[in-house]
Write a protein that holds these residues in place. Structure first.
Motif, mmCIF file in Angstrom:
data_model
loop_
_atom_site.group_PDB
_atom_site.id
_atom_site.type_symbol
_atom_site.label_atom_id
_atom_site.label_comp_id
_atom_site.label_asym_id
_atom_site.label_seq_id
_atom_site.Cartn_x
_atom_site.Cartn_y
_atom_site.Cartn_z
ATOM 1 N N MET A 169 -26.121 79.237 1.737
ATOM 2 C CA MET A 169 -27.436 78.604 1.481
ATOM 3 C C MET A 169 -28.543 79.635 1.745
ATOM 4 S SD MET A 169 -29.227 75.399 3.368
ATOM 5 C CE MET A 169 -28.609 73.944 2.566
ATOM 6 N N ALA A 170 -29.386 79.823 0.776
ATOM 7 C CA ALA A 170 -30.398 80.879 0.850
ATOM 8 C C ALA A 170 -31.590 80.520 1.740
ATOM 9 C CB ALA A 170 -30.883 81.218 -0.554
ATOM 10 N N CYS A 171 -31.890 79.225 1.881
ATOM 11 C CA CYS A 171 -33.055 78.808 2.682
ATOM 12 C C CYS A 171 -32.629 77.754 3.701
ATOM 13 C CB CYS A 171 -34.154 78.254 1.763
ATOM 14 S SG CYS A 171 -34.715 79.403 0.502
ATOM 15 N N PRO A 172 -31.926 78.172 4.759
ATOM 16 C CA PRO A 172 -31.371 77.201 5.720
ATOM 17 C C PRO A 172 -32.418 76.418 6.492
ATOM 18 C CG PRO A 172 -31.135 79.442 6.549
ATOM 19 C CD PRO A 172 -31.624 79.551 5.124
ATOM 20 N N GLU A 173 -33.677 76.908 6.491
ATOM 21 C CA GLU A 173 -34.733 76.210 7.241
ATOM 22 C C GLU A 173 -35.177 74.916 6.565
ATOM 23 O OE1 GLU A 173 -36.867 78.988 4.403
ATOM 24 O OE2 GLU A 173 -35.038 79.022 5.576
ATOM 25 N N VAL A 174 -34.812 74.729 5.290
ATOM 26 C CA VAL A 174 -35.248 73.539 4.553
ATOM 27 C C VAL A 174 -34.223 72.420 4.718
ATOM 28 C CG1 VAL A 174 -35.839 72.591 2.286
ATOM 29 C CG2 VAL A 174 -36.577 74.903 2.911
ATOM 30 N N VAL A 175 -34.714 71.242 5.087
ATOM 31 C CA VAL A 175 -33.867 70.056 5.262
ATOM 32 C C VAL A 175 -33.584 69.455 3.889
ATOM 33 C CG1 VAL A 175 -33.761 67.737 6.252
ATOM 34 C CG2 VAL A 175 -34.897 69.589 7.511
ATOM 35 N N THR A 176 -32.292 69.274 3.572
ATOM 36 C CA THR A 176 -31.947 68.644 2.293
ATOM 37 C C THR A 176 -31.193 67.344 2.556
ATOM 38 O OG1 THR A 176 -29.916 69.935 2.156
ATOM 39 C CG2 THR A 176 -31.849 70.826 1.020
ATOM 40 N N GLY A 177 -31.022 66.568 1.488
ATOM 41 C CA GLY A 177 -30.327 65.292 1.593
ATOM 42 C C GLY A 177 -31.314 64.156 1.783
ATOM 43 N N HIS A 178 -30.789 63.020 2.227
ATOM 44 C CA HIS A 178 -31.600 61.820 2.439
ATOM 45 C C HIS A 178 -32.593 62.087 3.566
ATOM 46 C CE1 HIS A 178 -32.591 57.579 2.525
ATOM 47 N NE2 HIS A 178 -32.478 57.625 3.838
ATOM 48 N N VAL A 179 -33.844 61.688 3.371
ATOM 49 C CA VAL A 179 -34.883 61.945 4.374
ATOM 50 C C VAL A 179 -35.294 60.642 5.050
ATOM 51 C CG1 VAL A 179 -37.275 62.702 4.712
ATOM 52 C CG2 VAL A 179 -35.770 63.968 3.152
ATOM 53 N N GLU A 180 -35.231 60.649 6.364
ATOM 54 C CA GLU A 180 -35.680 59.517 7.173
ATOM 55 C C GLU A 180 -36.553 60.097 8.273
ATOM 56 O OE1 GLU A 180 -35.434 55.340 7.555
ATOM 57 O OE2 GLU A 180 -34.053 56.457 6.278
ATOM 58 N N ILE A 181 -37.859 59.851 8.219
ATOM 59 C CA ILE A 181 -38.756 60.404 9.236
ATOM 60 C C ILE A 181 -38.814 59.428 10.411
ATOM 61 C CG2 ILE A 181 -41.091 61.271 9.717
ATOM 62 C CD1 ILE A 181 -39.653 62.837 7.467
ATOM 63 N N PRO A 182 -38.425 59.848 11.619
ATOM 64 C CA PRO A 182 -38.443 58.940 12.765
ATOM 65 C C PRO A 182 -39.834 58.352 12.992
ATOM 66 C CG PRO A 182 -37.406 61.045 13.334
ATOM 67 C CD PRO A 182 -38.007 61.200 11.969
ATOM 68 N N VAL A 227 -43.533 57.968 -0.104
ATOM 69 C CA VAL A 227 -42.733 58.499 0.991
ATOM 70 C C VAL A 227 -41.602 59.343 0.407
ATOM 71 C CG1 VAL A 227 -43.272 56.605 2.575
ATOM 72 C CG2 VAL A 227 -41.239 56.475 1.162
ATOM 73 N N VAL A 228 -41.229 60.379 1.138
ATOM 74 C CA VAL A 228 -40.137 61.257 0.690
ATOM 75 C C VAL A 228 -38.817 60.551 0.933
ATOM 76 C CG1 VAL A 228 -38.985 63.469 1.034
ATOM 77 C CG2 VAL A 228 -41.480 63.337 1.134
ATOM 78 N N HIS A 229 -37.976 60.526 -0.102
ATOM 79 C CA HIS A 229 -36.697 59.833 -0.050
ATOM 80 C C HIS A 229 -35.529 60.827 0.065
ATOM 81 C CE1 HIS A 229 -33.556 57.001 -0.960
ATOM 82 N NE2 HIS A 229 -33.289 57.562 -2.098
ATOM 83 N N ARG A 230 -35.609 61.911 -0.719
ATOM 84 C CA ARG A 230 -34.477 62.849 -0.743
ATOM 85 C C ARG A 230 -34.970 64.234 -1.180
ATOM 86 N NH1 ARG A 230 -31.197 60.012 -3.766
ATOM 87 N NH2 ARG A 230 -29.881 59.399 -2.028
ATOM 88 N N VAL A 231 -34.296 65.253 -0.655
ATOM 89 C CA VAL A 231 -34.566 66.632 -1.067
ATOM 90 C C VAL A 231 -33.253 67.216 -1.567
ATOM 91 C CG1 VAL A 231 -35.344 68.925 -0.347
ATOM 92 C CG2 VAL A 231 -36.401 66.878 0.655
ATOM 93 N N THR A 232 -33.264 67.755 -2.775
ATOM 94 C CA THR A 232 -32.065 68.333 -3.379
ATOM 95 C C THR A 232 -32.343 69.780 -3.766
ATOM 96 O OG1 THR A 232 -31.703 66.155 -4.373
ATOM 97 C CG2 THR A 232 -30.325 67.956 -5.172
ATOM 98 N N GLU A 233 -31.428 70.664 -3.402
ATOM 99 C CA GLU A 233 -31.577 72.056 -3.807
ATOM 100 C C GLU A 233 -31.036 72.221 -5.224
ATOM 101 O OE1 GLU A 233 -30.775 76.598 -2.235
ATOM 102 O OE2 GLU A 233 -29.851 74.930 -1.170
ATOM 103 N N LEU A 234 -31.785 72.954 -6.059
ATOM 104 C CA LEU A 234 -31.337 73.197 -7.445
ATOM 105 C C LEU A 234 -30.519 74.484 -7.508
ATOM 106 C CD1 LEU A 234 -34.417 72.265 -9.619
ATOM 107 C CD2 LEU A 234 -32.345 70.946 -9.190
#
Length: 107
Positions: free
Chosen positions: A1-14, A100-107
């Motif tokens: 993974m080229a950008c490990p600092e970015v959170v991917t997948g389903h997003v749930e903000i506490p 609201v952000v639901h999901r982040v997917t890497e292309l």
């Protein structure tokens, strides 16, 4: 993974309370929540490892046939990585509804 600092997948903000956020926006606060691009930017930089100066591009907006909820997609170019940030409107649909952000997917 080229950008490990970015959170991917389903997003749930506490602690993210959608009805409380919607009321705050209705009262003129957090107006960036009315824009999918600005929401991707704000939530992305605070919670998901993206940066304010990444390139954020609005891709599309559509209504989900099953849920009836409005969805939006924002493409983010972060360093040498590209992501799709999927958002939706949990409270009000259309103009005036928060995103609201639901999901982040890497292309």
């Amino acid at each position: 993974m080229a950008c490990p600092e970015v959170v991917t997948g389903h997003v749930e903000i506490p602690g993210e309370d959608y009805s409380r956020i919607q009321r705050a926006v209705d009262n003129g606060q957090y107006l960036w929540r009315l824009s999918p691009v600005r929401t991707a930017q704000e939530v992305g930089t605070v919670h998901l490892g993206l940066r304010t100066n990444d390139a954020y591009t609005f891709v599309e907006q559509y209504r989900d046939r099953d849920s009836g909820l409005m969805h939006a997609v924002v493409r983010v170019k972060h360093r040498n990585c590209t992501y799709l940030v999927e958002l939706y409107q949990p409270e009000k649909q259309g103009k005036g509804g928060i995103w609201v952000v639901h999901r982040v997917t890497e292309l």
